[in-house]
Write a protein that holds these residues in place. Sequence first.
Motif, PDB file in Angstrom:
ATOM      1  N   LYS A   1       5.809  20.627 -37.442  1.00  0.00           N
ATOM      2  CA  LYS A   1       5.323  20.528 -38.819  1.00  0.00           C
ATOM      3  C   LYS A   1       3.963  21.218 -39.007  1.00  0.00           C
ATOM      4  N   THR A   2       3.454  21.801 -37.930  1.00  0.00           N
ATOM      5  CA  THR A   2       2.160  22.480 -38.009  1.00  0.00           C
ATOM      6  C   THR A   2       2.374  23.972 -38.184  1.00  0.00           C
ATOM      7  N   LYS A   3       1.746  24.526 -39.219  1.00  0.00           N
ATOM      8  CA  LYS A   3       1.972  25.934 -39.551  1.00  0.00           C
ATOM      9  C   LYS A   3       0.662  26.596 -39.958  1.00  0.00           C
ATOM     10  N   ILE A   4       0.475  27.832 -39.513  1.00  0.00           N
ATOM     11  CA  ILE A   4      -0.675  28.634 -39.933  1.00  0.00           C
ATOM     12  C   ILE A   4      -0.158  29.720 -40.877  1.00  0.00           C
ATOM     13  N   SER A   5      -0.730  29.786 -42.064  1.00  0.00           N
ATOM     14  CA  SER A   5      -0.215  30.712 -43.073  1.00  0.00           C
ATOM     15  C   SER A   5      -1.351  31.275 -43.902  1.00  0.00           C
ATOM     16  N   HIS A   6      -1.180  32.525 -44.336  1.00  0.00           N
ATOM     17  CA  HIS A   6      -2.123  33.124 -45.281  1.00  0.00           C
ATOM     18  C   HIS A   6      -1.696  32.709 -46.693  1.00  0.00           C
ATOM     19  N   LEU A   7      -2.676  32.541 -47.568  1.00  0.00           N
ATOM     20  CA  LEU A   7      -2.370  32.105 -48.933  1.00  0.00           C
ATOM     21  C   LEU A   7      -1.480  33.093 -49.689  1.00  0.00           C
ATOM     22  N   ARG A   8      -1.512  34.372 -49.289  1.00  0.00           N
ATOM     23  CA  ARG A   8      -0.640  35.334 -49.973  1.00  0.00           C
ATOM     24  C   ARG A   8       0.834  35.071 -49.660  1.00  0.00           C
TER      25      ARG A   8
ATOM     26  N   ASP B   1      -0.422  13.605 -43.871  1.00  0.00           N
ATOM     27  CA  ASP B   1      -0.229  15.034 -44.139  1.00  0.00           C
ATOM     28  C   ASP B   1      -1.558  15.639 -44.588  1.00  0.00           C
ATOM     29  N   PHE B   2      -1.927  16.765 -44.017  1.00  0.00           N
ATOM     30  CA  PHE B   2      -3.181  17.382 -44.432  1.00  0.00           C
ATOM     31  C   PHE B   2      -3.099  18.901 -44.319  1.00  0.00           C
ATOM     32  N   VAL B   3      -3.954  19.562 -45.098  1.00  0.00           N
ATOM     33  CA  VAL B   3      -4.062  21.017 -45.092  1.00  0.00           C
ATOM     34  C   VAL B   3      -5.531  21.362 -44.874  1.00  0.00           C
ATOM     35  N   ILE B   4      -5.775  22.313 -43.985  1.00  0.00           N
ATOM     36  CA  ILE B   4      -7.140  22.762 -43.705  1.00  0.00           C
ATOM     37  C   ILE B   4      -7.238  24.250 -44.026  1.00  0.00           C
ATOM     38  N   PHE B   5      -8.282  24.626 -44.736  1.00  0.00           N
ATOM     39  CA  PHE B   5      -8.484  26.011 -45.154  1.00  0.00           C
ATOM     40  C   PHE B   5      -9.707  26.601 -44.464  1.00  0.00           C
ATOM     41  N   ALA B   6      -9.665  27.904 -44.235  1.00  0.00           N
ATOM     42  CA  ALA B   6     -10.820  28.640 -43.725  1.00  0.00           C
ATOM     43  C   ALA B   6     -10.711  30.079 -44.201  1.00  0.00           C
ATOM     44  N   LYS B   7     -11.829  30.801 -44.154  1.00  0.00           N
ATOM     45  CA  LYS B   7     -11.829  32.192 -44.631  1.00  0.00           C
ATOM     46  C   LYS B   7     -11.224  33.156 -43.618  1.00  0.00           C
ATOM     47  N   THR B   8     -11.310  32.819 -42.324  1.00  0.00           N
ATOM     48  CA  THR B   8     -10.830  33.754 -41.311  1.00  0.00           C
ATOM     49  C   THR B   8      -9.757  33.119 -40.438  1.00  0.00           C
TER      50      THR B   8
END
Length: 267
Positions: free
Chosen positions: A97-104, A64-71
Amino acid sequence: MFNRNDKGTPQGGLLSPLLANIALNGMEDCLNISYKEVTYNRNGKPYTTYKTHGKYRMTRYADDFVIFAKTEEDILEIPNILEPYLVKRGLTLAEDKTKISHLRDGFDFLGLNFRVYYNKKGHKTLIKPSKDSIKKARNKISDIYEMMKGSNVDSLIEVVNPVIRGIANFWKPYVSKEIFSQMDHYIWIKNNKFLKWLHPKKSKKWIKSKYYPPYDDGRHKDNWTLTGPKNGQHIVKMAWYPIKRHTMIKFNYSPYDASKSDYFANR
């Protein structure tokens, strides 16, 4: 009925996360994530830490992993970047199980919810137990009360206490104070239903006198702490566990590295 399988590893087995860590080792290099040693003064003493470089940030636990980016554009490139890396290892991203989400909007990871909250002063990222994790914890505790029907209160406390402690210890590094209070109330309701089932003809006053004596251990005072009448053992409360933030392990430090033995001993 059993089906013989000579491939793969058992789900939940000890070998699965080990093999996942071996297979996915190097993912940070694939994303061009690097670390630079930085030393600065903290409380008058030199303190060394590591600053992350690159447009991505990643955290991983087994597979399981999470990847972050600014844009959003950078995030949308992730599948294309990772595909050659994963294919080489015989792996693919699980679409369900793969999801793209904004932190808000927040996201769940390892039983926790990560989300940015906004107010007049700005914004702050809070980590809380996820709704699904809370539901599973309640169900696990509820199952114990159901299983222990026919047993006495002393036996119930002996079985349920380790579960309560385990949940509280897992949640205490996060924003869990309110959840602890809610869980204690949930357990209190379960206690009273159990006692009513155990003594259907006894009054509330009698039950209170027998199972809820005044409790005072020098740190906590409570008139509603379930106590076993035979051995005096009491049920623990999650609210008794202080919130204590977890200290991150530096960079790639490992307890198997002999040169870092003092560091891990101090932890």
